[in-house]
Design a protein around this motif. Sequence first.
Motif, PDB file in Angstrom:
ATOM      1  N   ILE A  59       0.840  -1.210   0.000  1.00  0.00           N
ATOM      2  CA  ILE A  59       0.000   0.000   0.000  1.00  0.00           C
ATOM      3  C   ILE A  59       0.872   1.256   0.000  1.00  0.00           C
ATOM      4  N   LEU A  60       1.885   1.253   0.851  1.00  0.00           N
ATOM      5  CA  LEU A  60       2.781   2.419   0.896  1.00  0.00           C
ATOM      6  C   LEU A  60       3.511   2.603  -0.427  1.00  0.00           C
ATOM      7  N   THR A  61       3.894   1.494  -1.053  1.00  0.00           N
ATOM      8  CA  THR A  61       4.586   1.580  -2.343  1.00  0.00           C
ATOM      9  C   THR A  61       3.663   2.138  -3.424  1.00  0.00           C
ATOM     10  N   VAL A  62       2.426   1.655  -3.443  1.00  0.00           N
ATOM     11  CA  VAL A  62       1.474   2.136  -4.451  1.00  0.00           C
ATOM     12  C   VAL A  62       1.199   3.628  -4.274  1.00  0.00           C
ATOM     13  N   PHE A  63       1.011   4.068  -3.025  1.00  0.00           N
ATOM     14  CA  PHE A  63       0.755   5.485  -2.794  1.00  0.00           C
ATOM     15  C   PHE A  63       1.984   6.326  -3.136  1.00  0.00           C
ATOM     16  N   ALA A  64       3.172   5.819  -2.842  1.00  0.00           N
ATOM     17  CA  ALA A  64       4.388   6.563  -3.185  1.00  0.00           C
ATOM     18  C   ALA A  64       4.520   6.713  -4.696  1.00  0.00           C
ATOM     19  N   VAL A  65       4.212   5.646  -5.431  1.00  0.00           N
ATOM     20  CA  VAL A  65       4.287   5.714  -6.893  1.00  0.00           C
ATOM     21  C   VAL A  65       3.261   6.707  -7.435  1.00  0.00           C
ATOM     22  N   LEU A  66       2.057   6.660  -6.879  1.00  0.00           N
ATOM     23  CA  LEU A  66       1.018   7.588  -7.342  1.00  0.00           C
ATOM     24  C   LEU A  66       1.403   9.043  -7.087  1.00  0.00           C
ATOM     25  N   VAL A  67       1.930   9.311  -5.915  1.00  0.00           N
ATOM     26  CA  VAL A  67       2.320  10.686  -5.579  1.00  0.00           C
ATOM     27  C   VAL A  67       3.495  11.124  -6.444  1.00  0.00           C
ATOM     28  N   LEU A  68       4.484  10.240  -6.627  1.00  0.00           N
ATOM     29  CA  LEU A  68       5.638  10.599  -7.452  1.00  0.00           C
ATOM     30  C   LEU A  68       5.255  10.780  -8.916  1.00  0.00           C
ATOM     31  N   TYR A  69       4.189  10.136  -9.349  1.00  0.00           N
ATOM     32  CA  TYR A  69       3.735  10.284 -10.730  1.00  0.00           C
ATOM     33  C   TYR A  69       2.872  11.536 -10.904  1.00  0.00           C
ATOM     34  N   ASP A  70       1.982  11.801  -9.972  1.00  0.00           N
ATOM     35  CA  ASP A  70       1.016  12.895 -10.121  1.00  0.00           C
ATOM     36  C   ASP A  70       1.547  14.252  -9.680  1.00  0.00           C
ATOM     37  N   LEU A  71       2.238  14.307  -8.562  1.00  0.00           N
ATOM     38  CA  LEU A  71       2.635  15.595  -8.001  1.00  0.00           C
ATOM     39  C   LEU A  71       3.547  16.406  -8.922  1.00  0.00           C
ATOM     40  N   PRO A  72       4.577  15.808  -9.547  1.00  0.00           N
ATOM     41  CA  PRO A  72       5.372  16.625 -10.486  1.00  0.00           C
ATOM     42  C   PRO A  72       4.552  17.155 -11.663  1.00  0.00           C
ATOM     43  N   ARG A  73       3.566  16.377 -12.120  1.00  0.00           N
ATOM     44  CA  ARG A  73       2.708  16.859 -13.210  1.00  0.00           C
ATOM     45  C   ARG A  73       1.880  18.046 -12.761  1.00  0.00           C
ATOM     46  N   LEU A  74       1.371  17.993 -11.539  1.00  0.00           N
ATOM     47  CA  LEU A  74       0.584  19.118 -11.029  1.00  0.00           C
ATOM     48  C   LEU A  74       1.455  20.368 -10.878  1.00  0.00           C
ATOM     49  N   ILE A  75       2.679  20.184 -10.422  1.00  0.00           N
ATOM     50  CA  ILE A  75       3.580  21.328 -10.247  1.00  0.00           C
ATOM     51  C   ILE A  75       4.008  21.871 -11.608  1.00  0.00           C
ATOM     52  N   ALA A  99      -3.907  11.697   1.494  1.00  0.00           N
ATOM     53  CA  ALA A  99      -3.636  11.373   2.892  1.00  0.00           C
ATOM     54  C   ALA A  99      -4.810  10.622   3.516  1.00  0.00           C
ATOM     55  N   ALA A 100      -6.029  11.080   3.247  1.00  0.00           N
ATOM     56  CA  ALA A 100      -7.208  10.389   3.779  1.00  0.00           C
ATOM     57  C   ALA A 100      -7.303   8.975   3.207  1.00  0.00           C
ATOM     58  N   SER A 101      -7.030   8.820   1.926  1.00  0.00           N
ATOM     59  CA  SER A 101      -7.069   7.491   1.303  1.00  0.00           C
ATOM     60  C   SER A 101      -5.999   6.578   1.886  1.00  0.00           C
ATOM     61  N   LEU A 102      -4.835   7.121   2.128  1.00  0.00           N
ATOM     62  CA  LEU A 102      -3.748   6.330   2.709  1.00  0.00           C
ATOM     63  C   LEU A 102      -4.106   5.870   4.120  1.00  0.00           C
ATOM     64  N   ILE A 103      -4.681   6.764   4.915  1.00  0.00           N
ATOM     65  CA  ILE A 103      -5.056   6.401   6.287  1.00  0.00           C
ATOM     66  C   ILE A 103      -6.114   5.299   6.287  1.00  0.00           C
ATOM     67  N   VAL A 104      -7.137   5.445   5.469  1.00  0.00           N
ATOM     68  CA  VAL A 104      -8.194   4.429   5.396  1.00  0.00           C
ATOM     69  C   VAL A 104      -7.624   3.107   4.892  1.00  0.00           C
ATOM     70  N   SER A 105      -6.745   3.149   3.914  1.00  0.00           N
ATOM     71  CA  SER A 105      -6.143   1.921   3.378  1.00  0.00           C
ATOM     72  C   SER A 105      -5.293   1.214   4.421  1.00  0.00           C
ATOM     73  N   LEU A 106      -4.524   1.982   5.176  1.00  0.00           N
ATOM     74  CA  LEU A 106      -3.701   1.368   6.220  1.00  0.00           C
ATOM     75  C   LEU A 106      -4.553   0.784   7.335  1.00  0.00           C
ATOM     76  N   LEU A 107      -5.642   1.465   7.689  1.00  0.00           N
ATOM     77  CA  LEU A 107      -6.540   0.912   8.712  1.00  0.00           C
ATOM     78  C   LEU A 107      -7.185  -0.377   8.227  1.00  0.00           C
ATOM     79  N   LEU A 108      -7.616  -0.401   6.979  1.00  0.00           N
ATOM     80  CA  LEU A 108      -8.236  -1.617   6.450  1.00  0.00           C
ATOM     81  C   LEU A 108      -7.220  -2.744   6.339  1.00  0.00           C
ATOM     82  N   ALA A 109      -5.982  -2.421   6.026  1.00  0.00           N
ATOM     83  CA  ALA A 109      -4.939  -3.455   5.954  1.00  0.00           C
ATOM     84  C   ALA A 109      -4.627  -4.020   7.332  1.00  0.00           C
TER      85      ALA A 109
END
Length: 70
Positions: free
Chosen positions: A4-20, A37-47
């Motif tokens: 989960i952490l890897t997937v969120f890191a990849v998503l942020v590294l892919y999207d954030l530079p494009r937004l900037i 952040a909210a999605s990450l928290i919910v995903s970690l709780l469910l995991a």
Amino acid sequence: MIVILTVFAVLVLYDLPRLIRRKESIKVIAIYVSLMAASLIVSLLLAANKRPASPAQWIKWILKMIGVVK
């Protein structure tokens, strides 16, 4: 949880530079970060096999904290 952490890191590294790079407003970036952040928290709780509290439970907790409901 590592997945989960890897997937969120990849998503942020892919999207954030494009937004900037597109020079999006700070509001867009703030909303993106808060949703991720909210999605990450919910995903970690469910995991961790812990259900996140429902909004009704949050409202009840807030009303008890204010003293409206006992």
